[in-house]
Design a protein around this motif. Structure first.
Motif, mmCIF file in Angstrom:
data_model
loop_
_atom_site.group_PDB
_atom_site.id
_atom_site.type_symbol
_atom_site.label_atom_id
_atom_site.label_comp_id
_atom_site.label_asym_id
_atom_site.label_seq_id
_atom_site.Cartn_x
_atom_site.Cartn_y
_atom_site.Cartn_z
ATOM 1 N N ASP A 202 25.519 -60.567 -27.737
ATOM 2 C CA ASP A 202 25.707 -61.845 -27.044
ATOM 3 C C ASP A 202 26.803 -62.669 -27.708
ATOM 4 O O ASP A 202 27.615 -63.303 -27.042
ATOM 5 C CB ASP A 202 24.389 -62.635 -27.050
ATOM 6 N N THR A 203 26.804 -62.629 -29.025
ATOM 7 C CA THR A 203 27.825 -63.384 -29.751
ATOM 8 C C THR A 203 29.206 -62.801 -29.488
ATOM 9 O O THR A 203 30.179 -63.523 -29.259
ATOM 10 C CB THR A 203 27.519 -63.354 -31.256
ATOM 11 N N LEU A 204 29.269 -61.482 -29.519
ATOM 12 C CA LEU A 204 30.556 -60.824 -29.271
ATOM 13 C C LEU A 204 31.092 -61.155 -27.879
ATOM 14 O O LEU A 204 32.295 -61.293 -27.685
ATOM 15 C CB LEU A 204 30.409 -59.306 -29.409
ATOM 16 N N LYS A 205 30.166 -61.276 -26.930
ATOM 17 C CA LYS A 205 30.568 -61.582 -25.567
ATOM 18 C C LYS A 205 31.238 -62.951 -25.497
ATOM 19 O O LYS A 205 32.292 -63.127 -24.854
ATOM 20 C CB LYS A 205 29.337 -61.557 -24.645
ATOM 21 N N LEU A 206 30.659 -63.896 -26.188
ATOM 22 C CA LEU A 206 31.236 -65.241 -26.200
ATOM 23 C C LEU A 206 32.581 -65.255 -26.936
ATOM 24 O O LEU A 206 33.531 -65.925 -26.539
ATOM 25 C CB LEU A 206 30.265 -66.223 -26.854
ATOM 26 N N TRP A 207 32.593 -64.505 -28.008
ATOM 27 C CA TRP A 207 33.833 -64.403 -28.798
ATOM 28 C C TRP A 207 34.951 -63.815 -27.927
ATOM 29 O O TRP A 207 36.071 -64.300 -27.896
ATOM 30 C CB TRP A 207 33.549 -63.521 -30.019
ATOM 31 N N ARG A 208 34.584 -62.794 -27.177
ATOM 32 C CA ARG A 208 35.538 -62.131 -26.286
ATOM 33 C C ARG A 208 36.051 -63.109 -25.222
ATOM 34 O O ARG A 208 37.235 -63.125 -24.870
ATOM 35 C CB ARG A 208 34.815 -60.940 -25.622
ATOM 36 N N LEU A 209 35.140 -63.904 -24.719
ATOM 37 C CA LEU A 209 35.489 -64.900 -23.708
ATOM 38 C C LEU A 209 36.535 -65.867 -24.253
ATOM 39 O O LEU A 209 37.509 -66.218 -23.585
ATOM 40 C CB LEU A 209 34.219 -65.662 -23.315
ATOM 41 N N LEU A 210 36.320 -66.257 -25.477
ATOM 42 C CA LEU A 210 37.234 -67.187 -26.141
ATOM 43 C C LEU A 210 38.631 -66.565 -26.287
ATOM 44 O O LEU A 210 39.649 -67.207 -26.034
ATOM 45 C CB LEU A 210 36.650 -67.529 -27.512
ATOM 46 N N ILE A 211 38.628 -65.308 -26.676
ATOM 47 C CA ILE A 211 39.903 -64.623 -26.848
ATOM 48 C C ILE A 211 40.619 -64.464 -25.512
ATOM 49 O O ILE A 211 41.819 -64.739 -25.395
ATOM 50 C CB ILE A 211 39.689 -63.233 -27.499
ATOM 51 N N ASP A 212 39.878 -64.043 -24.510
ATOM 52 C CA ASP A 212 40.503 -63.834 -23.208
ATOM 53 C C ASP A 212 41.098 -65.124 -22.673
ATOM 54 O O ASP A 212 42.204 -65.139 -22.135
ATOM 55 C CB ASP A 212 39.478 -63.276 -22.211
ATOM 56 N N GLU A 213 40.325 -66.192 -22.811
ATOM 57 C CA GLU A 213 40.810 -67.475 -22.323
ATOM 58 C C GLU A 213 42.050 -67.915 -23.106
ATOM 59 O O GLU A 213 43.013 -68.410 -22.544
ATOM 60 C CB GLU A 213 39.695 -68.518 -22.437
ATOM 61 N N SER A 214 42.026 -67.687 -24.386
ATOM 62 C CA SER A 214 43.184 -68.048 -25.215
ATOM 63 C C SER A 214 44.392 -67.208 -24.831
ATOM 64 O O SER A 214 45.504 -67.712 -24.701
ATOM 65 C CB SER A 214 42.874 -67.830 -26.693
ATOM 66 N N TYR A 215 44.133 -65.921 -24.623
ATOM 67 C CA TYR A 215 45.264 -65.057 -24.339
ATOM 68 C C TYR A 215 45.900 -65.388 -22.990
ATOM 69 O O TYR A 215 47.105 -65.252 -22.820
ATOM 70 C CB TYR A 215 44.903 -63.568 -24.405
ATOM 71 N N ARG A 216 45.056 -65.831 -22.053
ATOM 72 C CA ARG A 216 45.607 -66.248 -20.764
ATOM 73 C C ARG A 216 46.649 -67.349 -20.991
ATOM 74 O O ARG A 216 47.699 -67.363 -20.366
ATOM 75 C CB ARG A 216 44.472 -66.758 -19.877
ATOM 76 N N HIS A 217 46.322 -68.221 -21.879
ATOM 77 C CA HIS A 217 47.276 -69.298 -22.224
ATOM 78 C C HIS A 217 48.512 -68.734 -22.926
ATOM 79 O O HIS A 217 49.644 -69.073 -22.569
ATOM 80 C CB HIS A 217 46.568 -70.324 -23.102
ATOM 81 N N PHE A 218 48.316 -67.855 -23.892
ATOM 82 C CA PHE A 218 49.466 -67.283 -24.600
ATOM 83 C C PHE A 218 50.406 -66.588 -23.624
ATOM 84 O O PHE A 218 51.629 -66.721 -23.702
ATOM 85 C CB PHE A 218 49.023 -66.268 -25.665
ATOM 86 N N SER A 219 49.818 -65.817 -22.715
ATOM 87 C CA SER A 219 50.667 -65.014 -21.842
ATOM 88 C C SER A 219 51.459 -65.905 -20.890
ATOM 89 O O SER A 219 52.565 -65.555 -20.490
ATOM 90 C CB SER A 219 49.852 -63.977 -21.077
ATOM 91 N N GLU A 220 50.897 -67.058 -20.538
ATOM 92 C CA GLU A 220 51.675 -68.013 -19.735
ATOM 93 C C GLU A 220 52.907 -68.480 -20.501
ATOM 94 O O GLU A 220 54.005 -68.562 -19.961
ATOM 95 C CB GLU A 220 50.822 -69.237 -19.383
ATOM 96 N N VAL A 221 52.686 -68.792 -21.763
ATOM 97 C CA VAL A 221 53.813 -69.257 -22.582
ATOM 98 C C VAL A 221 54.827 -68.131 -22.766
ATOM 99 O O VAL A 221 56.034 -68.343 -22.641
ATOM 100 C CB VAL A 221 53.317 -69.768 -23.947
ATOM 101 N N TYR A 222 54.355 -66.919 -23.005
ATOM 102 C CA TYR A 222 55.284 -65.794 -23.175
ATOM 103 C C TYR A 222 56.102 -65.577 -21.908
ATOM 104 O O TYR A 222 57.298 -65.294 -21.975
ATOM 105 C CB TYR A 222 54.517 -64.509 -23.520
ATOM 106 N N ALA A 223 55.443 -65.711 -20.765
ATOM 107 C CA ALA A 223 56.155 -65.513 -19.501
ATOM 108 C C ALA A 223 57.230 -66.578 -19.337
ATOM 109 O O ALA A 223 58.364 -66.283 -18.950
ATOM 110 C CB ALA A 223 55.170 -65.559 -18.333
ATOM 111 N N ARG A 224 56.897 -67.805 -19.643
ATOM 112 C CA ARG A 224 57.884 -68.878 -19.508
ATOM 113 C C ARG A 224 59.052 -68.646 -20.462
ATOM 114 O O ARG A 224 60.197 -68.934 -20.149
ATOM 115 C CB ARG A 224 57.256 -70.235 -19.823
ATOM 116 N N LEU A 225 58.740 -68.157 -21.646
ATOM 117 C CA LEU A 225 59.767 -67.927 -22.651
ATOM 118 C C LEU A 225 60.548 -66.638 -22.405
ATOM 119 O O LEU A 225 61.513 -66.356 -23.111
ATOM 120 C CB LEU A 225 59.130 -67.842 -24.042
ATOM 121 N N ASN A 226 60.103 -65.861 -21.435
ATOM 122 C CA ASN A 226 60.729 -64.566 -21.209
ATOM 123 C C ASN A 226 60.658 -63.694 -22.475
ATOM 124 O O ASN A 226 61.623 -63.079 -22.882
ATOM 125 C CB ASN A 226 62.181 -64.741 -20.741
#
Length: 606
Positions: free
Chosen positions: A240-264
């Motif tokens: 259960d803890t890992l699931k929440l941890w994973r959720l946090l990472i996925d949500e964070s990465y969604r943000h990172f990938s937006e920035v990477y896309a903007r930065l090309n």
RNA sequence: CCGCGCGUAGCUCAGUCGGAUAGAGCAGUGGACUUCUAAUCCACAGGUCGCAGGUUCGAAUCCUGCCGCGCGGACCA
């Protein structure tokens, strides 16, 4: 861009500098014996046009080595030198400089060769390597801020340059996705009910999540206890803890990938291999170090004292492998990652693009790896011997007041906000300078100019130094800026448009006679383009992208001078017009290629 | 205290392995648009390469010492 009809017998074309180096080396061996054959002939572009096009500086140093007058050495060298087919008879000047001037038809031959070559005369590296490049590395559950931009941009440029030369790169995004702070973050998620779906909290709220968790941790002892328990659950793999941890990472990465896309920036989720990826092998690393006899128990902590490092009062400096409470730290993770990259990813070179402040840390990690014998392990796969480890440090971004770059209120600048402001500022300039563009074009131009400006400002000065962030300077159309370079490119495209010429038709194996050189500005432009290969190789060696920027600026300046002095469409005759169109094409392709290697886009209109 | 890095024109920066008269841009001054985008170009002016020694034919570059600034230096990363 060789066509089937091209003669097969055409010898491989070297740039003049490489050609001269080879011929001078032969002459040195002939005139002074094979024991001097390895001496670098020190060929360089002429410092001043009045000295010719290239100069050889080897006579002075060679004269010292053989105990003879450098001018006599130069004379002997010239007697043995065979360059008469390509260069005018060389001169000896000053203490022993050898000045060389290209024959016009050799220059035309070079230009024709560039025109027919998609790679602009730059061949792949002779010994391609597998290179791991570690860069970006933002922290999960925090928004990306200016502190991440340099690593991301510099790392991306390095990757592109290495790949252009035929190296295989393994991009590694070493996310900060592990550690005790996740206990409080996850516990806070549970408290606020943000546990079932990602959209119950947003990227924009990640900072708030972090701050609220931290506050709860500091002010509420019961919460702090739960957070510590949660860390234990996370580390023991509670589902259960890992699931929440994973959720946090996925949500964070969604943000990172937006920035990477903007930065090309080309980082993808496949490139992620965060700190957590090494969690399972940390104890193996410890065992490795222990069996190598490197570890010392000091104040309850397991330490390695790498050779050559001293701290306060000259005492040996520890690299702490395991804390006295049994926990591991980042040094252990870095060692684990290093071992993995050598042993499992078979890297022949590993580059860490991080803040200069971590220089000593990485030096200690590298030394520890060497002492542990891991580098020799790599040598088995690398016939050239060993694994090359490069820390690629960079300085701090400063505001115009000389202190670290912050918002007016003193907060760290979010990357997303920074990019927003860049686009707004660029849009205002575009609206002023080129009102003819429609709204869509303006937005596109503003985006490309803005991102280019930010990246180029970061890449164009020596990365190890701090650099001063200035909107006005980076967006200026004069000087060593991205807009100036992009403008040079757009002007060339404008010529093609106005002349109604498809530049690809200029690349079909032109003959040297198609590219006569009649004006000094044309000659200067070709000579500059011929330096491309040397510059790119220097960048791949030093991992200093600013060398490419300096080159680009010189190239664009040469082109601007050509543009002023050499009418293309209104040339004297058709032959000259075609020759100049060819020069425009190879210049444009060089600009586009180099900007591309920096991760910067070009525009046909701006 | 120890270690690392940085110090070049008023400002922001280049300067290759020790090479010829240390180069750009901005700011300043003066020029160039019926001519391919003036979002540009050309010219002038601007220097104790932090300081002092040393190495040598030659030093911004290498060595030594000092000064200034920044950053590291035991359980954060």
């Amino acid at each position: 861009m060789t066509t089937p009809g091209a003669p097969e017998t055409m010898p491989t074309m070297h740039d003049p500098q490489t050609e001269l180096s080879q011929r001078f080396s032969a002459a040195i061996a002939e005139a002074f014996g094979p024991e001097h054959a390895a001496v670098d002939p020190l060929i360089a572009p002429a410092k001043n046009p009045k000295f010719g096009d290239y100069q050889a500086n080897v006579a002075m140093s060679l004269g010292k080595a053989v105990g003879r007058n450098p001018r006599d050495v130069a004379a002997d060298l010239l007697a043995a030198l065979d360059v008469g087919d390509l260069f005018d008879p060389p001169d000896i000047a000053g203490p022993g400089f050898i000045n060389l001037r290209l024959k016009d038809d050799y220059l035309s031959q070079c230009a024709a060769s560039l025109a027919g070559d998609e790679r602009l005369g730059v061949g792949p590296d002779d010994s391609p390597q597998r290179v791991v490049v570690d860069y970006s590395g933002p922290n999960v559950a925090k928004e990306m801020h200016v502190g991440h931009i340099r690593s991301t941009i510099i790392g991306d440029a390095i990757v592109r340059v290495l790949e252009f030369l035929g190296h295989t790169t393994i991009r590694r995004n070493h996310l900060g996705d592990w550690g005790t702070q996740f206990g409080m973050l996850i516990e806070h998620m549970i408290d606020t009910g943000a546990t079932t779906q990602a959209d119950s909290f947003h990227v924009g709220d990640l900072n708030a999540l972090y701050q609220q968790s931290k506050q709860a941790f500091d002010s509420d002892p019961a919460f702090a206890d739960r957070a510590r328990d949660r860390v234990v659950k996370l580390q023991s793999g509670d589902p259960d803890t890992l699931k929440l941890w994973r959720l946090l990472i996925d949500e964070s990465y969604r943000h990172f990938s937006e920035v990477y896309a903007r930065l090309n920036v080309r980082l993808t989720e496949d490139d992620v291999r965060g700190e957590s990826a090494y969690n399972d092998v940390l104890s193996d690393v410890l065992a490795d170090l222990e069996s190598a006899g490197l570890t010392v128990l000091s104040d309850g902590a397991v330490c390695v004292f790498p050779d050559g490092f001293a701290g306060r009062d000259g005492e040996p400096l520890p690299l702490i492998i395991r804390k006295s409470d049994g926990g591991f730290l980042y040094a252990t993770t870095d060692l684990a990652a290093l071992r993995y990259r050598i042993r499992d990813e078979h890297a022949q070179r590993i580059a860490y693009v991080t803040d200069a402040r971590q220089k000593q840390h990485f030096a200690m990690v590298f030394q520890t790896a060497k002492s542990a014998g891991w580098i020799d392990e790599g040598a088995a796969q690398d016939s050239s011997g060993g694994v090359r480890l490069d820390h690629v440090p960079f300085g701090t971004i400063l505001g115009e007041d000389g202190t670290p770059f912050k918002t007016r209120s003193g907060d760290t600048v979010k990357l997303a906000d920074l990019l927003d402001e860049a686009e707004q500022r660029a849009a205002a300039i575009v609206a002023r300078k080129n009102p003819d563009l429609d709204a869509n074009q303006r937005r596109q131009v503003a985006r490309v100019v803005a991102i280019g400006a930010i990246k180029y400002a970061d890449l164009s000065s020596d990365r190890v130094k701090d650099y001063v962030f200035s909107w006005d300077r980076m967006l200026a159309m004069d000087g060593n800026t991205a807009p100036y370079l992009q403008y040079a490119y757009a002007r060339i495209q404008s010529i093609f448009a106005k002349a109604d010429v498809d530049p690809s038709t200029l690349r079909n194996s032109p003959a040297p006679t198609d590219v006569p050189v009649t004006h000094p500005a044309e000659k200067a432009l070709i000579l500059k383009i011929l330096q491309l290969g040397g510059v790119i190789r220097a960048v791949s060696e030093t991992l200093e992208p600013h060398r490419l920027c300096t080159y680009l600026y010189e190239l664009a300046s040469s082109f601007s001078s050509f543009y002023e002095n050499c009418p293309v469409i209104a040339a004297d005759n058709d032959a000259q017009r075609r020759a100049r169109l060819i020069l425009c094409d190879i210049t444009a392709r060089t600009l586009k290629t180099c900007l591309g290697l920096l991760g910067i886009e070009t525009l046909d209109r701006m």
